[in-house]
Design an enzyme around this catalytic site. Structure first.
Site, mmCIF file in Angstrom:
data_model
loop_
_atom_site.group_PDB
_atom_site.id
_atom_site.type_symbol
_atom_site.label_atom_id
_atom_site.label_comp_id
_atom_site.label_asym_id
_atom_site.label_seq_id
_atom_site.Cartn_x
_atom_site.Cartn_y
_atom_site.Cartn_z
ATOM 1 N N LEU A 1 14.879 12.469 -19.011
ATOM 2 C CA LEU A 1 14.832 13.759 -18.324
ATOM 3 C C LEU A 1 15.659 14.747 -19.140
ATOM 4 O O LEU A 1 16.804 14.454 -19.495
ATOM 5 C CB LEU A 1 15.421 13.647 -16.918
ATOM 6 C CG LEU A 1 14.491 13.468 -15.720
ATOM 7 C CD1 LEU A 1 15.296 13.492 -14.432
ATOM 8 C CD2 LEU A 1 13.388 14.501 -15.683
ATOM 9 N N ASP A 2 15.081 15.915 -19.439
ATOM 10 C CA ASP A 2 15.821 16.935 -20.183
ATOM 11 C C ASP A 2 17.062 17.377 -19.410
ATOM 12 O O ASP A 2 17.094 17.291 -18.176
ATOM 13 C CB ASP A 2 14.931 18.156 -20.417
ATOM 14 C CG ASP A 2 13.748 17.845 -21.329
ATOM 15 O OD1 ASP A 2 13.866 16.923 -22.148
ATOM 16 O OD2 ASP A 2 12.715 18.535 -21.208
ATOM 17 N N PRO A 3 18.085 17.885 -20.112
ATOM 18 C CA PRO A 3 19.273 18.410 -19.410
ATOM 19 C C PRO A 3 18.919 19.475 -18.382
ATOM 20 O O PRO A 3 19.548 19.556 -17.325
ATOM 21 C CB PRO A 3 20.115 18.996 -20.550
ATOM 22 C CG PRO A 3 19.748 18.160 -21.744
ATOM 23 C CD PRO A 3 18.275 17.879 -21.579
ATOM 24 N N ALA B 1 16.444 19.518 -16.460
ATOM 25 C CA ALA B 1 15.757 18.925 -15.311
ATOM 26 C C ALA B 1 16.712 18.149 -14.414
ATOM 27 O O ALA B 1 17.719 17.606 -14.851
ATOM 28 C CB ALA B 1 14.645 18.002 -15.794
#
Length: 299
Positions: A47-49, A51
């Site tokens: 998960l991207d930062p 998100a």
């Protein structure tokens, strides 16, 4: 002098973390390893930062089930802001193009069918895909535009939840390898107004749902409710086969076992359990379960 012996413990199971915004997935795993004093852990899908939402984290023997969780369906809720495209396809990046146009809700709805089914999608330049051994995001940060080819992804559903003058909220259900940021980028280009993601929340990863998750703050404060799920929780979308101790012993030696009875599954992935404990996961072929991964758990 010999190195000090590690005091970390062997822990097996899953924690469905509700990752907060601003944290990398790698950092989240490190925090949980420290909380549980665990020897081994890994996550099932970055998960991207930017998100938030479900980040399933596997401990010990559960790490063997990570590929099955990653192959499962994902669900997201996200906001797209219209009028600008960024180099990262989200609000963490720099604006590279702008537009004064804004789409009407009817225009958005008319284009959503273009994103349903098996489609060709070019991943964002800032992604974890490897190019000649280097991550695309490392090349992009060094000023090199990574050459990423379009690839097929599956989007089961893409729904417009709400729409305002400058942004819209969507919900998506998709398969492995789909980038929500790329959906926002491509939708903005089709609409002619450009767009990028401003908020993103993952609400499902394979068998794990948003209701299963727990916040990092609750874990750090010593949440009293049981939060560690059993190893086989990661196999919740596979057929379960109950075997006796003799068959379990054969599977643990890497030998296939013959399946009998009306409940025996047809060909495909399945896992075997004995005494309430997962023994092996593998493929059913011609009436036999052929183990692919064997678990070292007491039963």
């Amino acid at each position: 002098m010999s190195a000090p012996r590690s005091t970390r413990q062997d822990i097996d199971g899953w924690v469905v973390l509700d990752k907060p915004v601003g944290m990398t997935s790698t950092h989240a795993v490190a925090r949980l390893k420290r909380i549980f004093n665990a020897k081994k852990a890994g996550h099932a899908g970055t998960l991207d930062p930017l998100a938030s939402g479900i980040l399933p984290i596997a401990f010990g023997e559960a790490t063997k089930t990570v590929p099955f969780v990653q192959d499962g369906e994902k669900a997201y809720r996200f906001t797209v802001r219209f009028g600008a495209e960024t180099d990262t396809d989200d609000s963490d990046g720099s604006i590279v193009a702008q537009s004064e146009l804004r789409p009407a809700p009817a225009d958005i709805l008319a284009l959503l069918p273009n994103f349903i089914g098996v489609i060709e999608q070019t991943p964002p330049a800032f992604s974890a895909i490897k190019i000649n051994g280097e991550r695309a995001y490392d090349l992009a940060r060094d000023g090199v535009t990574p050459q990423l080819a379009a690839r097929p992804v599956t989007i089961h559903a893409l729904d417009l939840v709400s729409a305002g003058p400058d942004e819209a909220v969507f919900e998506a259900r998709c398969g492995k390898g789909t980038y929500v940021r790329a959906i926002a980028r491509d939708l903005g280009r089709l609409l002619g107004c450009l767009g990028h993601v401003t908020t993103l929340r993952r609400t499902r990863v394979g068998p794990f749902l948003e209701a299963d998750s727990i916040k990092l703050s609750d874990l750090e404060e010593g949440a009293s409710a049981p939060v560690m799920r059993r190893v086989e929780a990661g196999l919740g979308e596979l057929h379960r086969i109950i075997v006796d101790r003799d068959a379990a012993a054969r599977l643990r030696r890497g030998q296939s076992v013959l399946l009998r009875g009306a409940d025996a599954p047809m060909d495909g992935s399945a896992y075997a359990a004995c005494g309430g404990v997962v023994i092996a996961v593998g493929a059913v072929e011609k009436g036999e379960l052929v183990p692919g991964r064997v678990f070292n758990l007491p039963f």
